[in-house]
Scaffold this active site. Structure first.
Site, PDB file in Angstrom:
ATOM      1  N   PHE A   1       0.800  -1.072  -0.174  1.00  0.00           N
ATOM      2  CA  PHE A   1      -0.036  -0.178  -0.025  1.00  0.00           C
ATOM      3  C   PHE A   1       0.984   1.268   0.013  1.00  0.00           C
ATOM      4  O   PHE A   1       1.482   1.580   0.946  1.00  0.00           O
ATOM      5  CB  PHE A   1      -0.965   0.067   1.341  1.00  0.00           C
ATOM      6  CG  PHE A   1      -1.593  -1.534   1.333  1.00  0.00           C
ATOM      7  CD1 PHE A   1      -2.422  -2.064   0.487  1.00  0.00           C
ATOM      8  CD2 PHE A   1      -1.243  -1.938   2.789  1.00  0.00           C
ATOM      9  CE1 PHE A   1      -2.505  -3.325   0.753  1.00  0.00           C
ATOM     10  CE2 PHE A   1      -1.662  -3.090   2.925  1.00  0.00           C
ATOM     11  CZ  PHE A   1      -2.369  -3.718   1.896  1.00  0.00           C
TER      12      PHE A   1
ATOM     13  N   ASP B   1       2.405   4.484   0.510  1.00  0.00           N
ATOM     14  CA  ASP B   1       2.265   5.571   1.274  1.00  0.00           C
ATOM     15  C   ASP B   1       3.429   6.205   1.452  1.00  0.00           C
ATOM     16  O   ASP B   1       4.474   6.189   0.668  1.00  0.00           O
ATOM     17  CB  ASP B   1       1.754   5.092   2.603  1.00  0.00           C
ATOM     18  CG  ASP B   1       2.423   4.300   3.757  1.00  0.00           C
ATOM     19  OD1 ASP B   1       3.625   3.952   2.942  1.00  0.00           O
ATOM     20  OD2 ASP B   1       2.117   4.020   4.806  1.00  0.00           O
TER      21      ASP B   1
ATOM     22  N   ASP C   1       3.538  -5.750   3.740  1.00  0.00           N
ATOM     23  CA  ASP C   1       3.070  -4.457   4.143  1.00  0.00           C
ATOM     24  C   ASP C   1       2.777  -4.238   5.644  1.00  0.00           C
ATOM     25  O   ASP C   1       3.244  -3.332   6.261  1.00  0.00           O
ATOM     26  CB  ASP C   1       2.252  -3.766   3.126  1.00  0.00           C
ATOM     27  CG  ASP C   1       1.922  -2.322   3.453  1.00  0.00           C
ATOM     28  OD1 ASP C   1       1.468  -1.909   4.312  1.00  0.00           O
ATOM     29  OD2 ASP C   1       2.169  -1.418   2.433  1.00  0.00           O
TER      30      ASP C   1
END
Length: 339
Positions: free
Chosen positions: A236, A238, A312
């Protein structure tokens, strides 16, 4: 307009052309080795979801699924303008910062009798009502209140059009993680985390993928986690995990990029360098996963069940826990609703 490349293909496309961010093979091997040593540890399984989400309601209730939807819909941009001025939320004697302020605020609202996980309520709540739910303990409010209000009410209206709960909405995709991501992105505009890079339309779908992974985490905790194509999900993308990847040597930033980040330059969403940080992070995790599975196969003669999402789930808290050792590596700052 053509459909964008999916996140995994986007990561590869970007990594092959990147000018300021580089995937380092030696670092990839090192991280794979580190994860190999943890292969029997609970931190590399879905059952770590409740541990990683201590403020979520008990997974046995469908309220937990609506909680996940509310939190993931507003899961973006928690970094403070100044390190010394962090939004803080205290819940049951523990003071939280960053993403956990959101979790604490939503769970606090539930305890106060505010029906914050009911789409009937949050689809039409006012900005003032949301400001009260997300209130900080200090003078620093949670950033982007207007945007959080907009995306939450929009998301609530979509749920009401599809059975009135996150469970009824997501069930239209069957038990297929990829179809779930596609459904979320198609129906809810704020989840369309896309950009253009070197003339190609690409995607990261950070929040859509987390939403599906969190749904899986809740269902797995119930013993109902038989969702197919979980390995289609990427990491993910970020601002916290890329920092960990640079720290661990799996990513390298050019001197120019490192200088820009250290000087506090704000990168706009879709800026070439911002896209390269996110895309190369995705691709490095794909290579780490590939290497890890090769090690498990060669050394143990077993099939590896670790997915990019699980890696993750491990690296994000790792980055939080080692933030002092990583302080010399700047995180990139982008204000947007995508992450």
């Amino acid at each position: 307009m053509d459909s964008p490349l999916f996140p995994r293909e986007s990561g590869q496309f970007i990594a092959e052309r990147s000018r300021d961010v580089f995937v380092e093979e030696e670092g990839v091997k090192k991280v794979a080795e580190m994860l190999y040593n943890l292969r029997h540890d609970e931190v590399l399984t879905a059952s770590c979801w409740k541990t990683a989400n201590p403020l979520a309601p008990a997974p046995t209730s469908d309220q937990a699924l609506n909680w996940v939807f509310v939190v993931d819909t507003m899961n973006f941009s928690f970094w403070p303008e100044k390190e010394t001025e962090q939004c803080e939320v205290t819940y049951k004697g523990t003071t939280y910062t960053g993403y956990m302020t959101l979790c604490a605020a939503i769970t606090r609202a539930m305890e106060e009798g505010i029906p914050i996980t009911d789409p009937e309520y949050f689809s039409q709540m006012s900005v003032e009502q949301l400001a009260h739910v997300l209130r900080s303990d200090n003078e620093t409010p949670m950033p982007m209140l207007q945007e959080r209000h907009q995306v939450l009410t929009e998301g609530g209206r979509v749920l009401l059009e599809h059975g009135g709960s996150f469970r009824s909405f997501i069930s239209q995709a069957g038990s297929d993680a990829r179809k779930m991501v596609e459904l979320v992105v198609e129906k809810i505009p704020s989840y369309r985390d896309e950009a253009t890079y070197e003339g190609k339309k690409i995607s990261f779908y950070k929040r859509a993928q987390i939403l599906v992974a969190d749904f899986w985490g809740v269902m797995e905790a119930r013993g109902e986690g038989d969702i197919v194509s979980m390995d289609w999900l990427t990491m993910f993308a970020d601002y916290r995990v890329p920092q960990a990847l640079v720290y661990l040597g799996a990513l390298r930033y050019s001197d120019a990029l490192m200088q820009a980040l250290k000087s506090g330059e704000l990168l706009s969403s879709g800026d070439r360098r911002e896209v390269e940080i996110r895309g190369c992070s995705i691709w490095s995790i794909e290579l780490i996963k590939e290497r890890l599975c090769k090690l498990v196969q060669e050394r143990d003669g077993e099939t590896c069940s670790v997915t990019s999402a699980i890696i993750d789930f491990y690296l994000w808290p790792y980055a939080k826990q080692h933030h002092k050792e990583m302080a010399h590596i700047p995180i990139h700052h982008t204000r947007c609703v995508y992450y």
